[in-house]
Design an enzyme around this catalytic site. Structure first.
Site, PDB file in Angstrom:
ATOM      1  N   PHE A 141      45.953  42.604  49.460  1.00 54.51           N
ATOM      2  CA  PHE A 141      46.298  42.298  48.081  1.00 54.51           C
ATOM      3  C   PHE A 141      47.632  42.991  47.824  1.00 54.51           C
ATOM      4  O   PHE A 141      47.831  44.149  48.204  1.00 54.51           O
ATOM      5  CB  PHE A 141      45.222  42.801  47.114  1.00 54.51           C
ATOM      6  CG  PHE A 141      45.480  42.394  45.702  1.00 54.51           C
ATOM      7  CD1 PHE A 141      45.245  41.085  45.286  1.00 54.51           C
ATOM      8  CD2 PHE A 141      46.007  43.290  44.792  1.00 54.51           C
ATOM      9  CE1 PHE A 141      45.516  40.695  43.976  1.00 54.51           C
ATOM     10  CE2 PHE A 141      46.276  42.906  43.480  1.00 54.51           C
ATOM     11  CZ  PHE A 141      46.037  41.613  43.075  1.00 54.51           C
ATOM     12  N   ASP A 210      40.129  49.853  50.582  1.00 54.81           N
ATOM     13  CA  ASP A 210      40.160  49.239  49.253  1.00 54.81           C
ATOM     14  C   ASP A 210      38.913  48.364  49.134  1.00 54.81           C
ATOM     15  O   ASP A 210      38.770  47.365  49.850  1.00 54.81           O
ATOM     16  CB  ASP A 210      41.437  48.405  49.092  1.00 54.81           C
ATOM     17  CG  ASP A 210      41.519  47.741  47.717  1.00 54.81           C
ATOM     18  OD1 ASP A 210      40.468  47.483  47.097  1.00 54.81           O
ATOM     19  OD2 ASP A 210      42.653  47.457  47.277  1.00 54.81           O
ATOM     20  N   TYR A 235      35.873  45.843  37.732  1.00 55.34           N
ATOM     21  CA  TYR A 235      35.752  44.682  36.832  1.00 55.34           C
ATOM     22  C   TYR A 235      35.366  43.402  37.554  1.00 55.34           C
ATOM     23  O   TYR A 235      35.262  42.363  36.926  1.00 55.34           O
ATOM     24  CB  TYR A 235      37.034  44.471  36.020  1.00 55.34           C
ATOM     25  CG  TYR A 235      38.332  44.539  36.777  1.00 55.34           C
ATOM     26  CD1 TYR A 235      38.758  43.497  37.583  1.00 55.34           C
ATOM     27  CD2 TYR A 235      39.161  45.643  36.655  1.00 55.34           C
ATOM     28  CE1 TYR A 235      39.957  43.554  38.261  1.00 55.34           C
ATOM     29  CE2 TYR A 235      40.364  45.720  37.329  1.00 55.34           C
ATOM     30  CZ  TYR A 235      40.763  44.673  38.123  1.00 55.34           C
ATOM     31  OH  TYR A 235      41.956  44.735  38.800  1.00 55.34           O
ATOM     32  N   LYS A 236      35.151  43.479  38.858  1.00 51.16           N
ATOM     33  CA  LYS A 236      34.727  42.288  39.598  1.00 51.16           C
ATOM     34  C   LYS A 236      33.198  42.301  39.707  1.00 51.16           C
ATOM     35  O   LYS A 236      32.515  42.040  38.731  1.00 51.16           O
ATOM     36  CB  LYS A 236      35.423  42.261  40.954  1.00 51.16           C
ATOM     37  CG  LYS A 236      36.956  42.210  40.858  1.00 51.16           C
ATOM     38  CD  LYS A 236      37.601  42.162  42.242  1.00 51.16           C
ATOM     39  CE  LYS A 236      39.119  42.315  42.159  1.00 51.16           C
ATOM     40  NZ  LYS A 236      39.772  41.140  41.559  1.00 51.16           N
ATOM     41  N   ARG A 384      39.210  29.453  45.216  1.00 53.08           N
ATOM     42  CA  ARG A 384      38.310  30.587  45.449  1.00 53.08           C
ATOM     43  C   ARG A 384      37.043  30.434  44.602  1.00 53.08           C
ATOM     44  O   ARG A 384      37.131  30.162  43.391  1.00 53.08           O
ATOM     45  CB  ARG A 384      38.973  31.908  45.035  1.00 53.08           C
ATOM     46  CG  ARG A 384      40.051  32.399  45.934  1.00 53.08           C
ATOM     47  CD  ARG A 384      40.304  33.903  45.757  1.00 53.08           C
ATOM     48  NE  ARG A 384      40.282  34.340  44.348  1.00 53.08           N
ATOM     49  CZ  ARG A 384      40.450  35.592  43.959  1.00 53.08           C
ATOM     50  NH1 ARG A 384      40.638  36.563  44.859  1.00 53.08           N
ATOM     51  NH2 ARG A 384      40.437  35.914  42.685  1.00 53.08           N
TER      52      ARG A 384
END
Lengths: 416, 416
Positions: A141, A210, A235-236, A384
Site C-alpha cells: 500500500f 502491516d 476501520y476495516k 475488490r
C-alpha cells in the site's frame, strides 16, 4: 452474453441458504446496522456496530459535556490507548501490554520503522557491515512505501523494494528492517508472516508487519511467530469507524530498546511531571505520542464489543468459505474470460477479499453499487470485494455474484 | 484568616452583574452545555458546544451507518482536513489554503520543525556557516521540547533551549528554526510573536509558533506578522472535544518547499492513483499524513459553529477584562501574600489564563473543585484558571475568586 441460467442460480441460492443456516457466526449480524445492500467494502470501511451510537452519545453528553476535564481520570480517557490496545492485541495474537492505539497507520509505520532500525543497528554495533538497508514489499500500500522512504532518508539508510514472495531470500547482512503487508491491499494475497519473520531474524534483521488487511479477518499470531513490530488500522475488519485510530505493536522483548522518533509527552514515564528532559515510559505506551483522539478511540472501543466470544479461527474458517463460495458463484454465473481472479486459489495465500481484474472495472463497480452491491474499484482495472465474516452471509455472496454477472452481461438493472 | 468582608463582596458582585449585562458575547453562553460549576479549565478542555451531540449522532448513524464508504465523497469526509483547516485559519489570521487539521500537536510539531529546517537549510545552501541549530523556548510545554530533540537528532542539528524573552536576541547565523509557544502553558505569559518572528527572519531563520494556548483566546495574526509555520490543538479554546485533531499552518510562500518528514498517502498529489513514487500535493494539504480521524474531526467542525460572527478582537477584549477582573477580585478577597500571580499584569504580555503560585496548590485546587470551581493544578505549586470568553462571565469570575478566598481561609465549604 446471456444471464446466468436459472437452474444454476437456484442451486447456488439454495446452497447459500443452507450455509447461512449452519453458520455459527450468523447471529453476529444483529450486532451491526445493515440494510438491503450487499456491503462488500468492509475491507475499506467496516459497517457500523449497533452499540456505537449510544456509547458515543454518552461519551459526548456525559463524559465530555458534564464531567469535562475530570473524564481524563474518572472516565478512563488517559489509559484508553493501552486498554483498547490490549483488546486489539487479543485479535492479532498479542498478549497484553504490547499494543497501543493512536495516530494513523502512516504515523505508526514511521515509529515502527525508525524504532526497528535503531534496535537492529544497536544489536549489530561493532560489526564490520553496517545495517543500513530497509526492504519494503514492492506492491505495498503506497503510504508504507512513502513513509519508508522518509524513514530511510532520516536514518541514513537505503530503501529497496522487493517482491513479497522474494522477501525471505532478500534479507541479508545489511538489512536493518523489512516492512511487509500481511495481506496485499489490491490482490488480497496473504504473505508468509512466519516464514519472512524467521528469515529476517536469521539474517539479524527485524521485520515490521502491516496488518491493515488481516486484523479481524484471520489469525495473525504476532507473539506465536515472534513478530518484532507491527502496525494496523482499525476501520476495516475491526469496524472502528472512519479514520479510527491505528495501533502499534512492539514485542515485549524489544520494548526496552524501542526508541521512538516521535517521543511525545504521552509516552513520558511521568507525563504530568512536565519535566524538560524526556524519559520514556516502560512497555507498550512508549509508542504513544500526543493527546489521544478520545471520541474516535472510544467509538472504536464500543465497536470492539462485537468480538466478545468470537474466535479468529471461526472468523477465518467463514472467511475462506465465503471467498470460496463467491469464486464458485462467479465461475458459475460469469462467462469464462470476462473476469480474472487476482486472489490466490490456495487458502494459505488468501486474505479475506476477492480481487477480480476486469475491463471497464470503474464503470462496472459504479453499476454494481447502483444495483446495491458495494465493493470498490482500484485503478486501473480491479474490482475488490471484501468479505467480513461477522456480518456478511452466503446469500449476500451469491447475490453479489449474480448481480455482477448481470452487470457484465449488460442486462437491465434489477436489484435482487 | 477571615473571609472577604461583605461590602467588598457585594460591590464586586454588583460590578460583575453590570459587566455581564453589557457583555456583547454573553449570548454565546447559550451555545454551550454548562451547569452550576464555574468551569475555568477551558484552557485544558473546552466545554461542549450544544450543536455537537446532534451533529455527531448524524455522522455516526447516517454518514457512517447508512452511507458508509460513500461518505468519503458524498459527505465530504475526504476534504475535511483542509475545509476545517480554513475555518481554524480564520481564527488565527490565516487566509484560506494554509491550514490543515489532523494528527496530534506533537506530530505536527515534528512536521513543522523538520519542514522548517529543510526550508531554512535550502535557503542557505552554499553559505559557509551551516544552519544546524534549533532553538526552543526553555519553558515550553514539554512535548515540544521532546519532539524538537528528536527532530534535531534526525536532522543532524543541535537543540538549544533559550528563555522566550531572549529568543529574539538568540537567533543567529546558525539558527535554522526557533520553536516558540505563543502563550506559556504554565504562567499564561504571552510571547512577542511579531518581534520574535521578525528577528528570526532578520537572521535568516524560520520561526514555528505553537498556538495551543492562544488560538481562540486572542488574535494571532499569522499572515499579518509573516509567520512561517505554526501548530496548535483544537480542544482548548476552540472546544473541539477531548483529543480533537490538531492543525498545521504552512505559510503560502513556503508551501512549494515544504518537504514533510511524514509523507503519507493523504498528502500525495494523486492519492487514489496508488503510485509507488511519492509526489506531494500542492498547498496546505501537503501537511496531511494518513487517513483523517473523521468522528473527532467532524465533532470539531460542529464545535466551530460557535465562532460564526465572532471577532477575535471582541474575544480578546473580554478575555482581558475577565482576567483583570479576576485579579482584582483575588486582590480584594485573598489576604496579601497568600498567592502570587505568575501572569503578567501588562495586557501585551498576558494570554487568557491566570496562574497563581500558592502553597499547597494541589490540595487547594482539589477543594476548589469540590466547591464547584474547576481550574487545574500544575506541579509543583501553580493554580491555573483559564478564561474562555465565549462562555465565562464576570459573575463566574467573581464567584471563583470568592470561593478561592474561602478555601484559602480554611472556611467551611459552601458552593455559592
Amino acid at each position: 452474453m446471456s444471464e446466468p441460467n436459472a437452474s444454476a442460480t437456484a442451486s447456488l441460492a439454495e446452497e447459500a441458504a443452507k450455509l447461512d443456516a449452519a453458520d455459527e457466526l450468523s447471529a453476529k449480524r444483529a450486532d451491526f446496522i445493515l440494510d438491503d445492500t450487499v456491503y462488500l467494502d468492509g475491507n475499506s470501511l467496516g459497517a457500523l456496530p449497533a452499540a456505537v451510537p449510544a456509547r458515543l452519545a454518552d461519551v459526548v453528553a456525559r463524559e465530555w459535556g458534564r464531567l469535562r476535564i475530570r473524564s481524563w481520570g474518572e472516565s478512563g480517557w488517559w489509559t484508553a490507548p493501552e486498554r483498547i490496545g490490549d483488546r486489539v492485541g487479543r485479535l492479532v495474537g498479542a498478549a497484553p501490554g504490547q499494543v497501543v492505539v493512536g495516530d494513523s497507520t502512516s504515523v505508526n509505520v514511521f515509529k515502527a520503522l525508525v524504532g526497528a532500525i535503531r534496535i537492529a543497528q544497536g544489536q549489530s554495533a561493532g560489526r564490520d557491515v553496517a545495517r543500513d538497508e530497509i526492504l519494503v514489499d514492492e506492491s505495498t500500500f503506497p503510504t508504507d512505501g512513502y513513509i519508508a522512504e522518509s524513514a530511510a532518508r532520516m536514518t541514513g539508510c537505503a530503501l529497496r523494494p522487493v517482491p513479497a514472495a522474494e522477501m525471505a531470500a532478500a534479507v541479508g547482512p545489511r538489512t536493518a528492517v523489512a516492512l511487509v503487508n500481511h495481506v496485499d491491499y489490491r490482490t488480497g494475497r496473504l504473505h508468509d508472516l512466519p516464514g519472512i519473520t524467521a528469515a529476517g531474524h536469521a539474517a539479524g534483521a527485524l521485520v515490521v508487519w502491516d496488518l491493515c488487511h488481516s486484523a479481524g479477518a484471520l489469525p495473525v499470531g504476532l507473539d506465536e511467530h515472534g513478530v518484532d513490530l507491527a502496525v494496523g488500522c482499525t476501520y476495516k475488519y475491526l469496524n472502528g469507524g472512519p479514520g479510527s485510530p491505528a495501533y502499534l505493536y512492539v514485542a515485549r522483548e524489544h520494548q526496552p530498546r524501542f526508541d521512538s522518533p516521535l517521543p511525545g509527552w504521552n509516552s513520558h514515564a511521568d507525563p504530568f511531571g512536565m519535566a524538560p528532559a524526556y524519559v520514556p515510559a516502560d512497555g507498550a505506551l512508549r509508542g504513544r505520542v500526543g493527546t489521544p483522539d478520545i471520541l474516535s478511540m472510544l467509538a472504536l472501543e464500543a465497536a470492539l464489543d462485537v468480538w466478545d466470544g468470537v474466535s479468529t479461527a471461526a472468523v477465518r474458517a467463514k472467511s475462506l468459505a465465503l471467498t470460496d463460495f463467491f469464486l464458485r458463484c462467479v465461475g458459475a454465473y460469469v462467462p469464462a474470460g470476462r473476469v480474472e481472479s487476482l486472489t490466490p486459489a490456495a487458502h494459505g495465500e488468501r486474505g479475506s477479499q476477492v480481487a477480480l481484474r476486469c475491463a471497464d472495472a470503474g464503470e462496472v463497480m459504479a453499476e454494481l453499487i447502483r444495483r446495491g452491491v458495494v465493493g470498490d474499484f482500484r485503478h486501473p482495472d480491479v474490482l475488490r470485494f471484501g468479505f467480513t465474516p461477522l456480518y456478511t452471509g452466503f446469500a449476500d455472496t451469491e447475490r453479489a455474484a449474480r448481480v455482477l454477472a448481470a452487470v457484465l452481461a449488460g442486462a437491465p438493472g434489477e436489484v435482487a
